[in-house]
Enzyme design. Sequence first.
Site, PDB file in Angstrom:
ATOM      1  N   LYS A 173       0.884  -1.185   0.000  1.00 15.05           N
ATOM      2  CA  LYS A 173       0.000   0.000   0.000  1.00 15.05           C
ATOM      3  C   LYS A 173       0.911   1.221   0.000  1.00 15.05           C
ATOM      4  O   LYS A 173       1.366   1.676   1.037  1.00 15.05           O
ATOM      5  CB  LYS A 173      -0.874  -0.041   1.257  1.00 15.05           C
ATOM      6  CG  LYS A 173      -2.217   0.655   1.149  1.00 15.05           C
ATOM      7  CD  LYS A 173      -2.179   2.119   0.842  1.00 15.05           C
ATOM      8  CE  LYS A 173      -1.771   3.003   1.990  1.00 15.05           C
ATOM      9  NZ  LYS A 173      -1.596   4.418   1.577  1.00 15.05           N
ATOM     10  N   GLU A 176      -0.550   7.400  -0.977  1.00 15.73           N
ATOM     11  CA  GLU A 176      -1.530   7.885  -1.951  1.00 15.73           C
ATOM     12  C   GLU A 176      -1.088   9.204  -2.587  1.00 15.73           C
ATOM     13  O   GLU A 176      -1.665   9.663  -3.556  1.00 15.73           O
ATOM     14  CB  GLU A 176      -2.919   8.009  -1.309  1.00 15.73           C
ATOM     15  CG  GLU A 176      -3.050   8.970  -0.138  1.00 15.73           C
ATOM     16  CD  GLU A 176      -2.647   8.350   1.213  1.00 15.73           C
ATOM     17  OE1 GLU A 176      -1.632   7.617   1.267  1.00 15.73           O
ATOM     18  OE2 GLU A 176      -3.334   8.630   2.216  1.00 15.73           O
ATOM     19  N   CYS A 281      13.801  11.213   6.282  1.00 15.61           N
ATOM     20  CA  CYS A 281      13.778  10.814   7.691  1.00 15.61           C
ATOM     21  C   CYS A 281      15.185  10.849   8.272  1.00 15.61           C
ATOM     22  O   CYS A 281      15.358  10.796   9.473  1.00 15.61           O
ATOM     23  CB  CYS A 281      13.190   9.429   7.842  1.00 15.61           C
ATOM     24  SG  CYS A 281      14.211   8.173   7.095  1.00 15.61           S
TER      25      CYS A 281
HETATM   26  P1  NAD Z   1       2.331   9.180   7.004  1.00 19.16           P
HETATM   27  O1  NAD Z   1       2.429   8.576   8.348  1.00 19.16           O
HETATM   28  O2  NAD Z   1       1.379  10.312   6.799  1.00 19.16           O
HETATM   29  O3  NAD Z   1       1.879   8.063   5.932  1.00 19.16           O
HETATM   30  C1  NAD Z   1       2.537   6.834   5.807  1.00 19.16           C
HETATM   31  C2  NAD Z   1       1.555   5.772   5.329  1.00 19.16           C
HETATM   32  O4  NAD Z   1       0.528   5.627   6.309  1.00 19.16           O
HETATM   33  C3  NAD Z   1       0.863   6.125   4.022  1.00 19.16           C
HETATM   34  O5  NAD Z   1       0.803   4.991   3.204  1.00 19.16           O
HETATM   35  C4  NAD Z   1      -0.518   6.582   4.456  1.00 19.16           C
HETATM   36  O6  NAD Z   1      -1.519   6.273   3.515  1.00 19.16           O
HETATM   37  C5  NAD Z   1      -0.760   5.811   5.744  1.00 19.16           C
HETATM   38  N1  NAD Z   1      -1.579   6.558   6.708  1.00 19.16           N
HETATM   39  C6  NAD Z   1      -1.581   7.911   6.909  1.00 19.16           C
HETATM   40  N2  NAD Z   1      -2.446   8.234   7.885  1.00 19.16           N
HETATM   41  C7  NAD Z   1      -3.014   7.082   8.311  1.00 19.16           C
HETATM   42  C8  NAD Z   1      -3.985   6.765   9.316  1.00 19.16           C
HETATM   43  N3  NAD Z   1      -4.552   7.715  10.072  1.00 19.16           N
HETATM   44  N4  NAD Z   1      -4.320   5.483   9.496  1.00 19.16           N
HETATM   45  C9  NAD Z   1      -3.747   4.513   8.749  1.00 19.16           C
HETATM   46  N5  NAD Z   1      -2.837   4.752   7.781  1.00 19.16           N
HETATM   47  C10 NAD Z   1      -2.455   6.016   7.561  1.00 19.16           C
HETATM   48  O7  NAD Z   1       3.806   9.583   6.559  1.00 19.16           O
HETATM   49  P2  NAD Z   1       4.245  10.433   5.289  1.00 19.16           P
HETATM   50  O8  NAD Z   1       3.871  11.861   5.505  1.00 19.16           O
HETATM   51  O9  NAD Z   1       3.818   9.761   4.034  1.00 19.16           O
HETATM   52  O10 NAD Z   1       5.838  10.268   5.373  1.00 19.16           O
HETATM   53  C11 NAD Z   1       6.666  11.121   6.110  1.00 19.16           C
HETATM   54  C12 NAD Z   1       7.029  10.527   7.459  1.00 19.16           C
HETATM   55  O11 NAD Z   1       7.666   9.280   7.289  1.00 19.16           O
HETATM   56  C13 NAD Z   1       8.018  11.384   8.236  1.00 19.16           C
HETATM   57  O12 NAD Z   1       7.636  11.411   9.579  1.00 19.16           O
HETATM   58  C14 NAD Z   1       9.337  10.650   8.070  1.00 19.16           C
HETATM   59  O13 NAD Z   1      10.285  10.874   9.077  1.00 19.16           O
HETATM   60  C15 NAD Z   1       8.864   9.241   8.065  1.00 19.16           C
HETATM   61  N6  NAD Z   1       9.832   8.343   7.453  1.00 19.16           N
HETATM   62  C16 NAD Z   1      10.491   7.474   8.269  1.00 19.16           C
HETATM   63  C17 NAD Z   1      11.431   6.616   7.740  1.00 19.16           C
HETATM   64  C18 NAD Z   1      12.146   5.629   8.602  1.00 19.16           C
HETATM   65  O14 NAD Z   1      12.704   4.670   8.082  1.00 19.16           O
HETATM   66  N7  NAD Z   1      12.152   5.810   9.911  1.00 19.16           N
HETATM   67  C19 NAD Z   1      11.707   6.652   6.364  1.00 19.16           C
HETATM   68  C20 NAD Z   1      11.013   7.562   5.569  1.00 19.16           C
HETATM   69  C21 NAD Z   1      10.063   8.397   6.125  1.00 19.16           C
END
Ligand code: NAD
Length: 499
Positions: A173, A176, A281
Amino acid sequence: MQELTHWINGQHVKGTSGRFQDVFNPATGEAIAKVPLATLDELTAAIDAAEEAQVKWGATNPQRRARVMMKFGALINEHMDELAELVSKEHGKTLPDGRGDVQRGLEVVEVCMGAPHMLKGEFMDSAGPGIDLYSMRQALGVVAGITPFNFPAMIPLWKMAPAIVSGNAMILKPSERCPSTALRLAELLKEAGLPDGVLQVINGDKEVVDGILDNETIQAVGFVGSTPIAQYIYGRAATNGKRAQCFGGAKNHMIIMPDADLDKAADALIGAGFGAAGERCMAISVAVPVGQETADKLREKLIPRIEALKVGPYTGGDDVDYGPVITEASKNRIEGLIASGVDQGAELVIDGRGFELQGYENGFFVGPSYFDNATEDMDIYQEEIFGPVLTTVRKDNYEDALQLIMKNQYGNGTAIYTADGDVARDFASRVNVGMVGVNFPIPVPLSYFTFGGWKKSAFGDLNQYGPDALRFYTKTKTVTARWFSGIKDGAALNFKAMD
Ligand code: NAD
């Protein structure tokens, strides 16, 4: 406007929910595609088909599975520029950075070409009289990957390659906000020989994520995204008896010691703080110079470098340093945090708010921003800004700088710039952060090591990629075997040691 699809059983399948989300080119602010948001019925059908496909795939010998990875790696290389452009178009990062995104994912595919070696079990001959013990690593079945927007190629590859080469089927997944690269990678995996149904790409939002977490067939969830969602997913997946490794957000610090090469440290801070608009990140968002003199000198070196940064679209040529942030909402959030820094008393040395680019007035650009003299209580220090904002927190000595990092809620990456090996060694040994750089700003380990943060940057067990990933996507079975040809002792009722 292009209507995107899901990828089910080796084909593009239109969404049937009637629900869509716009996908933007963040440089122009224009909606360029709409992505379908799947229903639970669509998800369940994809999982059922994956479960069926997994039986044969799991029984395929590991070397044949690895050969699919070999072909896949070759195809990724062949399509590198095309994939990088797909990444950049939806994410906004520069093309060289888009290529880096693909490359760091490809390197995990390359390690998976050698997976049979890592999938071997253990064997102990004659653990007791005529008794052999051996273990084997078996696929889990159907597993899921849920990925963020900021690495549209790399992180889906970190999930799919180890899971699939271990004999699992995967429901991916993707974000989006940047879904097209994962769909293209699925096409390439099919071309590489992956049987239909082994990788299903389901687009969607919270509804489909919750469906994944509650589905009984799915055995494991690999998540990457923000910390609140990582914690939520970990809790719900674990409650439902699944394996879960959920990687979250970050606030990465770099200590700059008085003996550091300050030109090199300043260059590193520019790349690690502003590259990809700070949407990594492993971005360094907090500089911690030790001593007022170091802090003053560093500031002098940072200002001209930050002022020289060129912000623009990915189509803007080689001199563009970084692009827009992902959405209008993200731009507003970042600018709101900059305003809070000013209100709470940090010194805003360079203000990137209100940045405009001729011809791209509707793009989601944020100019580079630089705070000095920030303190721990401020929102700009506490929150992950995930934008092109560098914050300096000055400390008087090494121990205070170290303690700042130790007390921070996140523990993804960190770095120290120094000429003193003893200080660097102490730092690497004591700091409670998962990935450490010594005179190295973004210490993302290579793919034959493994990637993972500590504290609120990761929930669950085992890291991403490398041997850890193959452990996460397999379960161990241990067999104790005896053949009775010459042993006629009869039943033994005690819990025997193997004497
Ligand atoms: P996000 O948490 O908004 O989304 C990540 C995934 O979760 C997406 O596929 C999204 O559809 C899903 N999602 C979002 N809200 C949800 C909910 N309420 N319930 C269920 N699923 C949900 O993250 P983002 O904005 O896409 O990415 C940025 C974040 O990711 C930053 O915090 C960054 O630090 C982190 N990140 C961490 C790593 C790591 O390895 N630690 C790597 C890359 C990015």
